[in-house]
Design a protein around this motif. Structure first.
Motif: not given
Length: 305
Positions: A150, A170, A174, A176, A236, A238, A248
Motif C-alpha cells: 500500500l 490484495w 486486505a 477491500l 483497505y 490490514t 482500515t
C-alpha cells in the motif's frame, strides 16, 4: 746551582715502569638496541600513567606519545570486563524479555513513534554512576506485505492494468471495499470500471462582438466515465505491523486525464494521523510487555561523545 739527585731519578723511573698501562676500549652498541631500551622505558612509564588513570577515581585523561598503540587484552581473559552489545528483533515480546533479563540500574526504553522503532539502553546508569550506554536492545518492527504494498502505491500514478492487478492481488487479503459516494460497489464491478474507462472531452466557445469591443471565451471539460460505477473511495484493512492491530486505511481514487491513456492515483487519507496512532500503539505494547521493570519514554536516545 741545583744538581739532579741520581737516586731520586732512578726511583722515579722504576715507579713509572712498575705502573700498569691504562687501555681504553670502545664498545659499539647498535642503534636498534638503544631505541629498544628507550621504547621499553617509555612503555613502562605509559603503563604506570594508565594504571594511575584507571584505578579508582583517577584522572579522566592521560598524556601518551602519539605513536603508541593501545592493545586491549580483554579477549585473552576468561571473562569480559562488562556486558555490552546490540540485540535486535522485529517483535515486541523477545525485545521485552531480553531487556528485562539484562537490564542494569538506570536502564530505560525509548520509543520513537516517527520511525516506529524502540531502543532499550540497558547500561544507561544514573547521575551518580553513569554507564557507558553501549549495551542495547533494538526493536525494529517489519511492515506486513499488504501494508508495504500500500505504501509503495500511495500517491503514485499507475496505469489501468497495474491498478487492476493490485486490486486483484490484495482484494481479499486486505478486505477491500469500494464506494461511490454513499453506495458500495462490488469488487467485480470496481475492477470492470477501472479496466474500461472512457475519456470524454467537450469544448464550448462563446464569441461576442460589439462596435468598440470584442470578447471570446472558451470552456473545455474532460470527464472520465465507465459503463460500471467508478469507485471514489476504497477501504483497505490490514495489519500494518505484525504486533499491531488491524487498521482500515481510506484511499481516495483520482484519475489523471492529461496523458494519452488515463492514469489513476490512490492516496491514503490522513496518513500522518495513522502514523501517530501506530506509534502510540507501539509504545503501549512495549510498556505492557516491560511490566514496569524500567521506564518507557516517547522519544529517542543518542549517546554524546
Amino acid at each position: 746551582m741545583t744538581t739532579d739527585n741520581p737516586t731520586q731519578h732512578t726511583a722515579a723511573t722504576a715507579e713509572l715502569q712498575a705502573t700498569p698501562s691504562v687501555i681504553t676500549t670502545t664498545i659499539n652498541v647498535p642503534d636498534q638496541f638503544v631505541q629498544a631500551l628507550k621504547e621499553g622505558q617509555s612503555i613502562m612509564a605509559a603503563e604506570m600513567a594508565l594504571g594511575g588513570a584507571l584505578v579508582g577515581d583517577g584522572g579522566a585523561v592521560v598524556a601518551l606519545p602519539k605513536d603508541f598503540d593501545i592493545h586491549d587484552l580483554e579477549a585473552q581473559k576468561p571473562n569480559r570486563r562488562r556486558a555490552r552489545g546490540a540485540m535486535s528483533t522485529a517483535y515486541v515480546t523477545p525485545f521485552a524479555q531480553y531487556a528485562i533479563a539484562y537490564r542494569q540500574p538506570g536502564a530505560a526504553v525509548f520509543v520513537d513513534a516517527s520511525t516506529m522503532q524502540a531502543r532499550a539502553v540497558l547500561d544507561l546508569g544514573t547521575l551518580e554512576s553513569p554507564g557507558h550506554a553501549d549495551n542495547t536492545a533494538e526493536l525494529k518492527p517489519i511492515k506486513t506485505a499488504a501494508f508495504d504494498a500500500l505504501l509503495q502505491l500511495n500517491g503514485r500514478a499507475r496505469g489501468q492494468q497495474e491498478l487492476a492487478e493490485f486490486i486483484e492481488d490484495w482484494g481479499i487479503v486486505a478486505r477491500l471495499q469500494f464506494f461511490r459516494e454513499a453506495e458500495e460497489v462490488t469488487l467485480p464491478k470496481a475492477l470492470a470500471a477501472i479496466r474500461s474507462i472512457t475519456i470524454e472531452s467537450a469544448r464550448k466557445q462563446d464569441s461576442e462582438v460589439q462596435q468598440l469591443s470584442a470578447s471570446r471565451t472558451a470552456f473545455e471539460s474532460v470527464q472520465a466515465t465507465s459503463a460500471n460505477p467508478i469507485p471514489t473511495l476504497i477501504y483497505y484493512t490490514t495489519k500494518p505491523y505484525a504486533d499491531l492491530e488491524e487498521r482500515t486505511f481510506v484511499l481516495r481514487l483520482s484519475i489523471l486525464t492529461g496523458e494519452k491513456a488515463p492514469m489513476l492515483v490512490l492516496r491514503i487519507q490522513n496518513l500522518e494521523a495513522h502514523t501517530e496512532a501506530m506509534g502510540n500503539e507501539l509504545a503501549e505494547l512495549v510498556r505492557t510487555a516491560i511490566k514496569g521493570e524500567m521506564p518507557v519514554l516517547l522519544g529517542s536516545y543518542r549517546k554524546a561523545e
